[in-house]
Every structure is written in structure tokens, then in C-alpha cells.
Design a protein around this motif. Structure first.
Motif, PDB file in Angstrom:
ATOM      1  N   LYS A   1       0.818  -1.131  -0.216  1.00 13.46           N
ATOM      2  CA  LYS A   1       0.127  -0.140   0.044  1.00 13.46           C
ATOM      3  C   LYS A   1       0.796   1.159   0.253  1.00 13.46           C
ATOM      4  O   LYS A   1       0.340   2.268  -0.893  1.00 13.46           O
TER       5      LYS A   1
ATOM      6  N   TYR B   1       2.190   1.723  -3.430  1.00 16.50           N
ATOM      7  CA  TYR B   1       1.188   1.947  -4.336  1.00 16.50           C
ATOM      8  C   TYR B   1       0.888   3.653  -4.125  1.00 16.50           C
ATOM      9  O   TYR B   1       0.653   4.225  -5.201  1.00 16.50           O
ATOM     10  N   THR B   2       0.942   4.043  -2.980  1.00 15.89           N
ATOM     11  CA  THR B   2       0.671   5.470  -2.684  1.00 15.89           C
ATOM     12  C   THR B   2       1.871   6.272  -3.261  1.00 15.89           C
ATOM     13  O   THR B   2       1.635   7.440  -3.874  1.00 15.89           O
ATOM     14  N   GLU B   3       3.070   5.709  -3.171  1.00 15.13           N
ATOM     15  CA  GLU B   3       4.261   6.401  -3.662  1.00 15.13           C
ATOM     16  C   GLU B   3       4.200   6.641  -5.071  1.00 15.13           C
ATOM     17  O   GLU B   3       4.429   7.516  -5.749  1.00 15.13           O
ATOM     18  N   VAL B   4       3.785   5.132  -5.723  1.00 13.18           N
ATOM     19  CA  VAL B   4       3.813   5.536  -7.267  1.00 13.18           C
ATOM     20  C   VAL B   4       2.433   6.055  -7.769  1.00 13.18           C
ATOM     21  O   VAL B   4       2.667   7.067  -8.704  1.00 13.18           O
ATOM     22  N   GLN B   5       1.435   6.192  -6.970  1.00 13.92           N
ATOM     23  CA  GLN B   5       0.386   7.153  -7.240  1.00 13.92           C
ATOM     24  C   GLN B   5       0.630   8.763  -7.304  1.00 13.92           C
ATOM     25  O   GLN B   5       0.451   9.510  -8.201  1.00 13.92           O
ATOM     26  N   ASN B   6       1.278   9.229  -6.402  1.00 16.47           N
ATOM     27  CA  ASN B   6       1.927  10.426  -6.213  1.00 16.47           C
ATOM     28  C   ASN B   6       2.929  10.903  -7.299  1.00 16.47           C
ATOM     29  O   ASN B   6       2.988  11.767  -8.010  1.00 16.47           O
ATOM     30  N   LYS B   7       3.930   9.929  -7.474  1.00 15.95           N
ATOM     31  CA  LYS B   7       4.684   9.876  -8.904  1.00 15.95           C
ATOM     32  C   LYS B   7       4.004  10.270 -10.022  1.00 15.95           C
ATOM     33  O   LYS B   7       4.449  10.939 -10.944  1.00 15.95           O
ATOM     34  N   LEU B   8       2.964   9.298 -10.308  1.00 14.95           N
ATOM     35  CA  LEU B   8       2.166   9.375 -11.567  1.00 14.95           C
ATOM     36  C   LEU B   8       1.537  10.777 -11.615  1.00 14.95           C
ATOM     37  O   LEU B   8       1.309  11.301 -12.718  1.00 14.95           O
ATOM     38  N   VAL B   9       0.990  11.284 -10.447  1.00 11.96           N
ATOM     39  CA  VAL B   9       0.472  12.378 -10.610  1.00 11.96           C
ATOM     40  C   VAL B   9       1.369  13.570 -10.858  1.00 11.96           C
ATOM     41  O   VAL B   9       1.124  14.434 -11.865  1.00 11.96           O
TER      42      VAL B   9
ATOM     43  N   GLN C   1       2.075  13.345 -14.624  1.00 13.95           N
ATOM     44  CA  GLN C   1       1.140  13.663 -15.347  1.00 13.95           C
ATOM     45  C   GLN C   1       0.932  15.242 -15.443  1.00 13.95           C
ATOM     46  O   GLN C   1       0.764  15.705 -16.674  1.00 13.95           O
TER      47      GLN C   1
END
Length: 627
Positions: free
Chosen positions: A359, A362-370, A373
Motif C-alpha cells: 500500500k 502504491y501510494t508513492e507510485v500514485q504520487n509520482k504518477l500525478v 501527469q
């Protein structure tokens, strides 16, 4: 009454020195008696007696022998103390009484050489031991005796412990036999008592009390086994004969003597007891809610197993079998389910930890993805603006700029890849260095272990060699003493020379004695004859006047005188014959002496000729060998 003359100071000092001076006689190497003065000091005498008493107290009883000299007593005691100290030395300390000067000096030098190795705090020189300097000898002997007594106590304890261990291997005391015979019975009885009087669980606390404070949990646990905090102790002391008021008073005393606190504690106990459940009424009952609270609601398998357990329990309640068998089967099933629950809980914990880690990732990857983008949107907007600005005039420049930007991005990407590769290589090299260090440490430990093993083996071998060398040294010393007891050729020559001198001296003394005896005998004989002659002359002189009075008396006197004269002539002839016999004996002995002298001369001449011939023979042999 006559007065004694006064003595001067010099005479008093001489008299005192004469008291302190002792004339001692010894025999030198040539057999001559030598006298010399030995100065006697009162302090030295006191130290000698203290040293001998100390050796006697330590156990060296040879110091009691009065015929031994002080040197033999003291040096023998020092040697005995060194041997009793169990100190490993490379010198031979064999001691014997009445040694020669050389043996005494050698022995004292060996003792002085051993003392520093024994870490003796006192220093002493060989000439002090040889000269009997007891003021300096006493501290050394005192330290040696202390060291010997300590070593004897250590060895005594060690030998006693070893003897007891050896005795216990094959034998035992009657008390030990009695204890062994009763041990099994007592152990079985103790186990029975523990089994009968072991604590039994009467109540069971609810799950709602598991999150309470520590004091409440302790009280609940004690109540589960039928013990009330302070009230249970009071009931145990009074054996159930005290009233409830006395119990409250005891609780109040334990809480500091306040009655209000005691009543509050009693109410708290009653509240806890209301939440308790008796184990006998609900024995073998485990609800599905309890299992759900223990395990959690996330494991479907545990729920399924709980449902199966409920079904089996209902089936067991409907069966008409014995209650005891059902309880035992239920206990076994509960144990099995508890084990499975523990396994599933462990798995659940692992999955939860893994889930938390994933988790976070996943949170770290989501932040990087944002972030990526947002950056892409910005780039897209900038690109759109650049495309709007494109004209025929700056198209070439923009194309050139795009190619440069693409090259820049490619270089940055290569740089990142190179940095990653360098970091991986650095990590690999650090790991290799750590492996080498660990391997080197392991090899170093192995090498140290090998060296220590080799060192211990070599040390043991050196110890054995030293013991063998010490034994060989003792054997060599024993053989050396036996060899010294056998006289050498030089000593035999000296003995022979001395014996010849003694024989010649005895012969000369015997000759002088015989001459004195002969002279004495001849003088005695001469005196006897002179006395006889004097008596005869005196009798003639006395009878002469009476014989001249008449002719008859005169004739008798003349006859007597003739008789005396004949006797004298007979004695003279007798002694002349004896003289001739002695003269003939003397002449014969002289002839024999001359013959022996002639033989001696011929013997010396023959020996001289034989020696000359031997020399010639040796010269001829040398010439023949050279040729």
C-alpha cells in the motif's frame, strides 16, 4: 684479702673478642689439620635458631639432627622448600650432607638462580649462603616456607577432591544409599501432592476485560482461580472462620487503613465476579463470536472451521454416548483448532505486513504518477505553443532545436543509466569487500585456532622434554657422584705417595724407638754391672781389715777373691761370645744389604736399557709409518 688488678679497656675488649671467637679445625686436601678463627655474632646466632625453628614448623625435621652443620640444615631446608613448592626448574637441586667446597658453591649458585624464577621478593648472593649470613638468609627461608605451605594446601585440596571423586565412582556412603532408596518414593509422593493440590481454574474472564489496565487483569486472573486479592489471603489465614467484616478490615489494612477504599475495593471485586463465567457450567463451549474476536473477520477459512466446529458440537450434544468421552474429544478438537488458529493468525500478520508495504509503494507510485501527469500536461501545453509559433522562416531552427532537445534527453537518460550502473557496481564491490573481510576473518580465526592447537601441542611436548631432561639430569648427577666416589689415577698416585711417606715415617719412628729401647737396655745392664762391681769392691774393702788379722782369714779372703775373679772372667767370656754372634749377624745383614744394593743397581740399569730400547722402537715405528 688481696685485690685483683684492674683491667684496661684493651684487655676487656680482648677478653670479649676471645669469647666471641671460635677456633674451628678442618682438614685440607693434603690431609693437614688447619685451624682458623670463626667470628660468632649474637644476632647471627638468634637468626640461625629462628631459621631452624621455621624449618621445623614447616615440616623439615632433618633440622633436628645435631650432628649436621648449620649449612647442611639451612641449605637442605631451602632445597626441600623449593621442591615442595612444585616449581618446574631446569636445574638439579639434589642435596647431600658433608659436601665439598666445590659442591657447596655449585649448590648455592643453583639455589640463587632458581629464586628469581620463583619471583622471590628478596635477593641473596651465593657467598652469603656460603658464609652463613643468616640475617639475609632468614627472609628468603621465611618466603620459601610460606610458598611451600601454600602449595601444600592447594595440592591437599586438589588431592582430596580427586580422591573423593574417585571414591564416588565405585563406592558410596550409607547415607547416600538410603537417599537413593527413598528418592523414587519421595519423588512419586511429591508429584502426587502437586497433582492433587494443583490450582484449578473455577471461572473464566470475559473478552471485554482484556483491554483493561494491568491491575484489573491481575485481579481477574486471581479471581479465575478463586483467590480474592487481599480477601483471599485473609480467608486462607483464618481458615474460613472470619466474618466478612474482618475481611473488609484486612483489605482496609492492606490499602492503608481507609474504610472507604476497602468498600470500594470490595465493590470492584463483586463487579468483576459478576462478569465471570463458571467453567463447569460452560465447559467445552466456545462461541463463534469469541473465535471471531480472536482471529478477526478477514479470514474466511477460520469462519468456516468455526461453523464446522458448531455443527460437530451440536452433533455431540445429541449423541447418547458417555459424557467423559465427549469432553476428551472436545478438548482434543479445541487444541487442534487453537493450533490452526495460531497458524492462520501468523499468516494473517504476514499478509497484513505485506499489504501495508504494498500500500505504501502504491501510494508513492500514485504520487509520482500525478507529478508525471502534471509535468506531461505542462510539456504538452509548451509544445502546442511552439507548434503555433512555427513558420516557414523558423521551421529549420525549430527542427534543429528539437533534435538538440532530443539529444539532450538522450544524454540525460544515458547519464541516469550510467549512474545506476555505477551504483550497482559500487554496491557489488562493497559486498565483495564485506565478503572478503568476513572470509578473511574466518580464515584468520581458523589460522589462530590452528596456531593455538599447534602451540598447545608444542607446549605439552616441551613440558615432557623438560621433565625428561630433569630426570636425565638427576641420573647424570647420580652417576657423577658415583664416578667421583671412584678415585682417579692422580688421586691414587697422591694416596700412594702419602702412604709411602707414612710408611717411611712409621719405619723411621720404629727404628728410633728400637734404638731407644736398645740404648735403655744397655744402660740398664751397664748400671746393674756397675752396681754389682761397687758391691764387690765395697765387700772387699769391708772384709779386708778382718781378713788381715789371721792367716786363715787371709786364705779364705784370697779364695773368695779368686772366685770373684773367675766369675768376672766367665761373664766377660759370655758377653764376648754374644758380641761375636751379634757381629756375625751384622756382617751377614751387611752382606745381604750390599747384595740387594747390587741387585737394585742392576734393576735400574736394566730399566734404563729397556726404556732406551723402547724409545728406539718408537722411533723405528715412526720412521716405518712415515716410509
Amino acid at each position: 684479702r688481696p685485690r685483683l688488678p684492674k683491667m684496661s679497656v684493651f684487655e676487656v675488649a680482648q677478653k670479649k673478642a676471645a669469647k666471641d671467637r671460635l677456633v674451628k679445625k678442618e682438614v685440607d686436601s693434603e690431609g693437614q689439620a688447619v685451624e682458623y678463627d670463626v667470628r660468632v655474632d649474637e644476632e647471627q646466632r638468634v637468626k640461625l635458631s629462628e631459621t631452624i625453628d621455621l624449618l621445623l614448623a614447616a615440616g623439615y625435621f632433618r633440622a633436628r639432627i645435631k650432628t649436621l652443620s648449620p649449612f647442611d640444615k639451612v641449605v637442605g631446608g631451602m632445597t626441600w622448600c623449593i621442591q615442595m613448592s612444585n616449581f618446574d626448574v631446569d636445574v638439579d637441586l639434589l642435596f647431600q650432607e658433608n659436601s665439598t667446597i666445590g659442591q657447596k658453591i655449585a649448590l648455592t649458585e643453583k639455589i640463587v638462580a632458581v629464586l628469581p624464577r620463583m619471583k622471590c621478593p628478596h635477593r641473596i648472593e651465593p657467598h652469603q649462603i656460603q658464609g652463613m649470613d643468616f640475617i639475609h638468609i632468614f627472609p628468603v627461608v621465611q618466603w620459601l616456607v610460606k610458598r611451600a605451605i601454600e602449595t601444600r594446601e592447594e595440592m591437599g585440596d586438589y588431592i582430596r577432591t580427586f580422591s573423593e571423586s574417585q571414591f564416588n565412582k565405585d563406592h558410596c556412603l550409607p547415607s547416600d544409599q538410603e537417599f537413593s532408596a527413598k528418592k523414587d518414593v519421595v519423588t512419586a509422593s511429591l508429584l502426587d501432592v502437586k497433582t492433587v493440590y494443583r490450582p484449578t481454574r473455577k471461572f473464566k474472564k470475559p473478552s471485554s476485560l482484556q483491554e483493561e489496565d494491568e491491575e484489573t487483569q491481575v485481579s481477574c486472573t486471581l479471581l479465575e482461580y478463586g483467590r480474592r486479592y487481599a480477601l483471599g489471603q485473609l480467608k486462607k489465614a483464618s481458615k474460613g472462620k472470619e466474618s466478612k467484616e474482618a475481611a473488609k478490615a484486612a483489605i482496609a489494612a492492606s490499602l492503608g487503613g481507609k474504610e472507604e477504599d476497602a468498600s470500594a475495593e470490595e465493590k470492584r471485586m463483586n463487579v468483576l465476579m459478576k462478569d465471570m463465567e463458571e467453567t463447569k457450567e460452560k465447559e467445552g463451549h466456545i462461541s463463534s463470536q469469541l473465535l471471531g474476536s480472536i482471529v478477526g473477520m478477514q479470514s474466511e477459512e477460520i469462519k468456516q472451521m468455526a461453523k464446522e466446529y458448531e455443527g460437530k458440537r451440536a452433533t455431540m450434544e445429541q449423541t447418547d454416548g458417555p459424557r467423559v468421552m465427549g469432553v476428551q474429544a472436545h478438548q482434543r478438537m479445541v487444541a487442534s483448532l487453537k493450533k490452526q488458529i495460531a497458524v492462520q493468525e501468523k499468516k494473517l500478520e504476514e499478509v497484513s505486513v505485506r499489504h501495508a508495504e504494498l500500500k505504501e509503494v502504491y501510494t508513492e507510485v500514485q504520487n509520482k504518477l500525478v507529478v508525471a501527469q502534471q509535468r506531461a500536461d505542462k510539456i504538452q501545453e509548451a509544445t502546442q505553443k511552439l507548434e503555433d509559433m512555427v513558420t516557414d522562416e523558423n521551421r529549420v531552427v525549430l527542427e534543429r532545436l528539437r533534435s538538440l532537445v532530443a539529444m539532450n534527453e538522450s544524454l540525460k537518460r544515458q547519464e541516469q543509466q550510467f549512474k545506476g550502473h555505477c551504483q550497482e557496481e559500487l554496491a557489488r564491490l562493497k559486498q565483495a569487500i564485506e565478503d572478503l573481510k568476513e572470509g578473511g576473518a574466518i580464515e584468520e580465526d581458523e589460522r589462530k585456532g590452528t596456531l593455538m592447537t599447534k602451540y598447545e601441542a608444542d607446549k605439552e611436548k616441551l613440558q615432557k622434554i623438560r621433565q625428561l631432561l630433569a630426570r636425565k639430569n638427576r641420573e647424570i648427577a647420580l652417576i657423577q657422584r658415583k664416578i667421583d666416589e671412584v678415585p682417579s689415577r692422580t688421586e691414587l698416585t697422591q694416596y700412594q705417595k702419602r702412604l709411602v711417606e707414612l710408611i717411611s715415617q712409621v719405619s723411621a719412628t720404629g727404628t728410633d724407638t728400637r734404638q731407644f729401647y736398645d740404648l735403655y737396655n744397655s744402660a740398664v745392664d751397664e748400671r746393674d754391672y756397675l752396681e754389682k762391681e761397687c758391691k764387690v769392691v765395697a765387700s772387699i774393702h769391708e772384709n779386708y781389715d778382718a781378713a788381715m788379722t789371721s792367716e786363715r782369714n787371709k786364705e779364705l779372703f784370697l779364695k773368695q777373691f779368686d772366685q770373684i775373679l773367675e766369675n768376672t772372667k766367665a761373664e766377660q767370656l759370655k758377653f764376648e761370645r754374644l758380641r761375636d754372634v751379634e757381629k756375625s749377624v751384622k756382617d751377614k745383614a751387611n752382606d745381604d744389604y750390599l747384595a740387594l744394593v747390587d741387585k737394585q743397581r742392576q734393576y735400574y740399569k736394566t730399566v734404563k736399557a729397556f726404556q732406551d730400547e723402547c724409545k728406539k722402537n718408537e722411533m723405528l715405528l715412526m720412521k716405518s709409518q712415515r716410509a
